[in-house]
Motif scaffolding. Structure first.
Motif, PDB file in Angstrom:
ATOM      1  N   SER A 187      35.575 -16.655 -16.498  1.00  0.00           N
ATOM      2  CA  SER A 187      34.984 -16.012 -17.420  1.00  0.00           C
ATOM      3  C   SER A 187      34.285 -16.812 -18.474  1.00  0.00           C
ATOM      4  CB  SER A 187      36.165 -14.868 -18.054  1.00  0.00           C
ATOM      5  OG  SER A 187      37.025 -15.935 -18.786  1.00  0.00           O
ATOM      6  N   LYS A 188      34.741 -17.924 -18.365  1.00  0.00           N
ATOM      7  CA  LYS A 188      34.087 -18.982 -19.591  1.00  0.00           C
ATOM      8  C   LYS A 188      32.718 -19.665 -18.823  1.00  0.00           C
ATOM      9  CE  LYS A 188      38.689 -19.957 -21.372  1.00  0.00           C
ATOM     10  NZ  LYS A 188      39.835 -20.710 -21.213  1.00  0.00           N
ATOM     11  N   ALA A 189      32.740 -19.513 -17.637  1.00  0.00           N
ATOM     12  CA  ALA A 189      31.539 -20.387 -17.114  1.00  0.00           C
ATOM     13  C   ALA A 189      30.133 -19.771 -17.507  1.00  0.00           C
ATOM     14  CB  ALA A 189      31.494 -20.183 -15.256  1.00  0.00           C
ATOM     15  N   ALA A 190      30.021 -18.610 -17.640  1.00  0.00           N
ATOM     16  CA  ALA A 190      28.753 -18.176 -18.248  1.00  0.00           C
ATOM     17  C   ALA A 190      28.616 -18.010 -19.562  1.00  0.00           C
ATOM     18  CB  ALA A 190      28.499 -16.695 -17.624  1.00  0.00           C
ATOM     19  N   PRO A 191      27.302 -18.463 -20.442  1.00  0.00           N
ATOM     20  CA  PRO A 191      27.184 -18.403 -21.590  1.00  0.00           C
ATOM     21  C   PRO A 191      27.830 -17.303 -22.375  1.00  0.00           C
ATOM     22  CG  PRO A 191      25.304 -19.293 -20.396  1.00  0.00           C
ATOM     23  CD  PRO A 191      26.139 -18.782 -19.254  1.00  0.00           C
ATOM     24  N   LEU A 192      27.799 -16.183 -21.905  1.00  0.00           N
ATOM     25  CA  LEU A 192      28.032 -14.950 -22.357  1.00  0.00           C
ATOM     26  C   LEU A 192      29.704 -14.977 -22.636  1.00  0.00           C
ATOM     27  CD1 LEU A 192      25.483 -12.374 -21.494  1.00  0.00           C
ATOM     28  CD2 LEU A 192      25.678 -13.420 -23.662  1.00  0.00           C
ATOM     29  N   GLU A 193      30.405 -15.926 -21.764  1.00  0.00           N
ATOM     30  CA  GLU A 193      31.746 -16.228 -21.866  1.00  0.00           C
ATOM     31  C   GLU A 193      32.763 -14.906 -21.510  1.00  0.00           C
ATOM     32  OE1 GLU A 193      32.807 -17.927 -25.397  1.00  0.00           O
ATOM     33  OE2 GLU A 193      32.528 -19.812 -24.362  1.00  0.00           O
ATOM     34  N   ARG A 194      32.265 -14.323 -20.361  1.00  0.00           N
ATOM     35  CA  ARG A 194      32.978 -13.120 -19.668  1.00  0.00           C
ATOM     36  C   ARG A 194      32.657 -12.842 -18.382  1.00  0.00           C
ATOM     37  NH1 ARG A 194      30.178  -8.152 -19.283  1.00  0.00           N
ATOM     38  NH2 ARG A 194      28.263  -8.065 -20.486  1.00  0.00           N
ATOM     39  N   ILE A 195      33.665 -12.220 -17.703  1.00  0.00           N
ATOM     40  CA  ILE A 195      32.960 -11.778 -16.088  1.00  0.00           C
ATOM     41  C   ILE A 195      32.198 -10.442 -16.365  1.00  0.00           C
ATOM     42  CG2 ILE A 195      34.087 -10.876 -14.106  1.00  0.00           C
ATOM     43  CD1 ILE A 195      36.221 -12.827 -14.448  1.00  0.00           C
ATOM     44  N   GLY A 196      31.263 -10.301 -15.320  1.00  0.00           N
ATOM     45  CA  GLY A 196      30.707  -9.072 -15.513  1.00  0.00           C
ATOM     46  C   GLY A 196      31.352  -8.012 -15.088  1.00  0.00           C
ATOM     47  N   THR A 197      31.053  -6.841 -15.482  1.00  0.00           N
ATOM     48  CA  THR A 197      31.625  -5.322 -14.857  1.00  0.00           C
ATOM     49  C   THR A 197      30.528  -4.786 -14.048  1.00  0.00           C
ATOM     50  OG1 THR A 197      30.403  -4.100 -16.800  1.00  0.00           O
ATOM     51  CG2 THR A 197      32.462  -5.322 -17.523  1.00  0.00           C
ATOM     52  N   GLY A 252       0.825  -1.126  -0.102  1.00  0.00           N
ATOM     53  CA  GLY A 252       0.061   0.210   0.059  1.00  0.00           C
ATOM     54  C   GLY A 252       0.849   1.355  -0.112  1.00  0.00           C
ATOM     55  N   LYS A 253       2.126   1.254   0.247  1.00  0.00           N
ATOM     56  CA  LYS A 253       2.940   2.441   0.091  1.00  0.00           C
ATOM     57  C   LYS A 253       3.666   2.682  -1.206  1.00  0.00           C
ATOM     58  CE  LYS A 253       3.961   2.227   4.971  1.00  0.00           C
ATOM     59  NZ  LYS A 253       4.967   2.605   6.204  1.00  0.00           N
ATOM     60  N   ASP A 254       3.446   1.954  -2.263  1.00  0.00           N
ATOM     61  CA  ASP A 254       3.927   2.291  -3.762  1.00  0.00           C
ATOM     62  C   ASP A 254       5.745   2.221  -3.296  1.00  0.00           C
ATOM     63  OD1 ASP A 254       4.072   2.520  -6.271  1.00  0.00           O
ATOM     64  OD2 ASP A 254       3.822   4.771  -6.008  1.00  0.00           O
ATOM     65  N   ILE A 255       6.096   1.377  -2.701  1.00  0.00           N
ATOM     66  CA  ILE A 255       7.625   1.250  -2.621  1.00  0.00           C
ATOM     67  C   ILE A 255       7.837  -0.258  -2.998  1.00  0.00           C
ATOM     68  CG2 ILE A 255       9.474   1.032  -0.983  1.00  0.00           C
ATOM     69  CD1 ILE A 255       7.840   3.293   0.466  1.00  0.00           C
ATOM     70  N   THR A 256       8.971  -0.427  -4.103  1.00  0.00           N
ATOM     71  CA  THR A 256       9.142  -1.728  -4.500  1.00  0.00           C
ATOM     72  C   THR A 256      10.487  -2.059  -3.657  1.00  0.00           C
ATOM     73  OG1 THR A 256      10.619  -0.887  -6.169  1.00  0.00           O
ATOM     74  CG2 THR A 256       8.543  -1.463  -6.764  1.00  0.00           C
ATOM     75  N   VAL A 257      10.765  -3.373  -3.209  1.00  0.00           N
ATOM     76  CA  VAL A 257      11.565  -3.609  -2.542  1.00  0.00           C
ATOM     77  C   VAL A 257      12.239  -5.167  -3.246  1.00  0.00           C
ATOM     78  CG1 VAL A 257      12.601  -4.500  -0.430  1.00  0.00           C
ATOM     79  CG2 VAL A 257      10.676  -2.960  -0.402  1.00  0.00           C
ATOM     80  N   ASN A 258      13.293  -5.107  -3.865  1.00  0.00           N
ATOM     81  CA  ASN A 258      13.950  -6.082  -4.463  1.00  0.00           C
ATOM     82  C   ASN A 258      15.666  -6.275  -4.216  1.00  0.00           C
ATOM     83  OD1 ASN A 258      11.923  -6.892  -6.875  1.00  0.00           O
ATOM     84  ND2 ASN A 258      12.007  -4.588  -6.729  1.00  0.00           N
ATOM     85  N   ALA A 259      16.283  -7.464  -4.530  1.00  0.00           N
ATOM     86  CA  ALA A 259      17.514  -7.804  -4.632  1.00  0.00           C
ATOM     87  C   ALA A 259      18.289  -7.758  -5.649  1.00  0.00           C
ATOM     88  CB  ALA A 259      17.725  -8.765  -3.386  1.00  0.00           C
ATOM     89  N   VAL A 260      19.497  -7.631  -5.783  1.00  0.00           N
ATOM     90  CA  VAL A 260      20.413  -7.858  -7.017  1.00  0.00           C
ATOM     91  C   VAL A 260      21.161  -8.966  -6.653  1.00  0.00           C
ATOM     92  CG1 VAL A 260      22.055  -7.064  -8.913  1.00  0.00           C
ATOM     93  CG2 VAL A 260      19.842  -5.784  -8.227  1.00  0.00           C
ATOM     94  N   ALA A 261      21.298 -10.050  -7.326  1.00  0.00           N
ATOM     95  CA  ALA A 261      22.430 -11.015  -6.882  1.00  0.00           C
ATOM     96  C   ALA A 261      23.256 -10.978  -7.914  1.00  0.00           C
ATOM     97  CB  ALA A 261      21.770 -12.349  -6.708  1.00  0.00           C
ATOM     98  N   PRO A 262      24.235 -10.422  -7.889  1.00  0.00           N
ATOM     99  CA  PRO A 262      25.511 -10.500  -9.013  1.00  0.00           C
ATOM    100  C   PRO A 262      26.373 -11.841  -9.298  1.00  0.00           C
ATOM    101  CG  PRO A 262      25.950  -8.454  -7.750  1.00  0.00           C
ATOM    102  CD  PRO A 262      24.897  -9.571  -7.218  1.00  0.00           C
ATOM    103  N   GLY A 263      26.849 -12.038 -10.389  1.00  0.00           N
ATOM    104  CA  GLY A 263      27.656 -13.261 -10.520  1.00  0.00           C
ATOM    105  C   GLY A 263      29.143 -12.585 -10.335  1.00  0.00           C
ATOM    106  N   PRO A 264      29.983 -13.311 -10.684  1.00  0.00           N
ATOM    107  CA  PRO A 264      31.627 -13.034 -10.623  1.00  0.00           C
ATOM    108  C   PRO A 264      31.563 -11.561 -11.385  1.00  0.00           C
ATOM    109  CG  PRO A 264      31.661 -15.159 -11.237  1.00  0.00           C
ATOM    110  CD  PRO A 264      30.134 -14.686 -11.394  1.00  0.00           C
ATOM    111  N   THR A 265      32.184 -10.510 -10.916  1.00  0.00           N
ATOM    112  CA  THR A 265      32.158  -9.158 -11.324  1.00  0.00           C
ATOM    113  C   THR A 265      33.375  -8.716 -11.154  1.00  0.00           C
ATOM    114  OG1 THR A 265      29.896  -8.970 -10.770  1.00  0.00           O
ATOM    115  CG2 THR A 265      31.007  -7.038 -11.305  1.00  0.00           C
ATOM    116  N   ALA A 266      34.160  -8.049 -12.139  1.00  0.00           N
ATOM    117  CA  ALA A 266      35.465  -7.502 -12.223  1.00  0.00           C
ATOM    118  C   ALA A 266      35.523  -6.279 -11.162  1.00  0.00           C
ATOM    119  CB  ALA A 266      35.960  -7.160 -13.467  1.00  0.00           C
ATOM    120  N   THR A 267      35.581  -6.387 -10.114  1.00  0.00           N
ATOM    121  CA  THR A 267      35.673  -5.384  -9.052  1.00  0.00           C
ATOM    122  C   THR A 267      36.976  -5.621  -8.164  1.00  0.00           C
ATOM    123  OG1 THR A 267      34.603  -6.524  -7.264  1.00  0.00           O
ATOM    124  CG2 THR A 267      33.293  -5.056  -8.575  1.00  0.00           C
TER     125      THR A 267
END
Length: 245
Positions: A205-215, A174-189
């Motif tokens: 970097s080869k594990a994901a189908p896109l064959e790279r680490i996230g940024t 009833g407050k018009d506020i969304t609550v979510n979580a983001v769950a990153p995979g391997p990310t180049a930090t």
């Protein structure tokens, strides 16, 4: 004071790899941004200066995310400067890795304090203060369902984040506020790359189908979606990992 139509965002851990990318992306999207830091005031101020140079609005705020008084003061400062808060993004967190059998329990307590209590404290403030049409975005990890060895305690802390996030979404009915979580995979930090040799990084970097680490920018894209147009996504965990499980 900014224009009352300007949306305002707080990013905890705003000087980290993902946090900084989120700050920059939200500023580009027209948000006035509060860059939260704990120890590195210089880095936070540099981020604020860079946003000002591009014509944006930003301030820095500090405080231990697990300290309810410090975070209440940070929220107060943001409301005083910008008139209110529309989006809170909780990127602040620590990751200490070891097998469960040998993990130093002091490390478990440190992660519990920052990742669980810290997320709870900031979520509590967000629940009390976010304006209608607002969004809270907490941070989990894809490791909660990938079961990588040595990540047990860290994944456990993020499992707790997911639980509180999904419950809070229902509590704010009833407050018009969304609550979510983001769950990153391997990310180049720096946090993720520290202590990993090139072979390990190449394998990941080869594990994901896109064959790279996230940024960090990949993750900021997901946050910007939840913070802005994604008003019909609520009480969800969004896996930003390139298809890695």
């Amino acid at each position: 004071m900014t224009d009352t139509h300007t949306r305002v965002a707080l990013v905890t851990g705003g000087t980290g790899g993902i946090g900084r990318a989120v700050v920059e992306r939200l500023a580009q999207d027209g948000f006035a941004v509060a860059v939260h830091y704990v120890g590195n005031k210089v880095k936070a101020d540099e981020t604020v200066t860079a946003i000002h140079a591009q014509g944006g609005a930003a301030i820095s705020v500090s405080g231990d995310v697990a300290d309810e008084n410090a975070m209440a003061a940070a929220f107060d400062a943001i409301e005083q400067e910008f008139g209110g808060i529309d989006v809170v993004v909780n990127t602040a967190g620590i990751m200490l890795l070891a097998p469960i059998a040998t993990l130093n329990l002091d490390d478990l307590d440190r992660m519990h304090r920052t990742n669980i209590r810290g997320t709870f404290v900031v979520s509590q403030q967000a629940a009390r203060r976010l304006r209608g049409g607002g969004a809270l975005v907490n941070f989990s990890t894809s490791v909660t369902r990938l079961q990588f060895p040595t990540y047990g305690a860290y994944a456990a802390s993020k499992g707790a984040v997911e639980a509180m996030t999904l419950v809070l979404a229902r509590e704010l009915r009833g407050k018009d506020i969304t609550v979510n979580a983001v769950a990153p995979g391997p990310t180049a930090t720096p946090l993720f790359l520290e202590g990993k040799d090139q072979a390990t990084i190449d394998n990941l970097s080869k594990a994901a189908p896109l064959e790279r680490i996230g940024t960090p920018e990949d993750i900021a894209e997901a946050v910007a979606f939840l913070a802005g147009p994604a008003r019909w996504i609520n009480g969800q965990v969004l896996y930003a990992n390139g298809g890695l499980g």
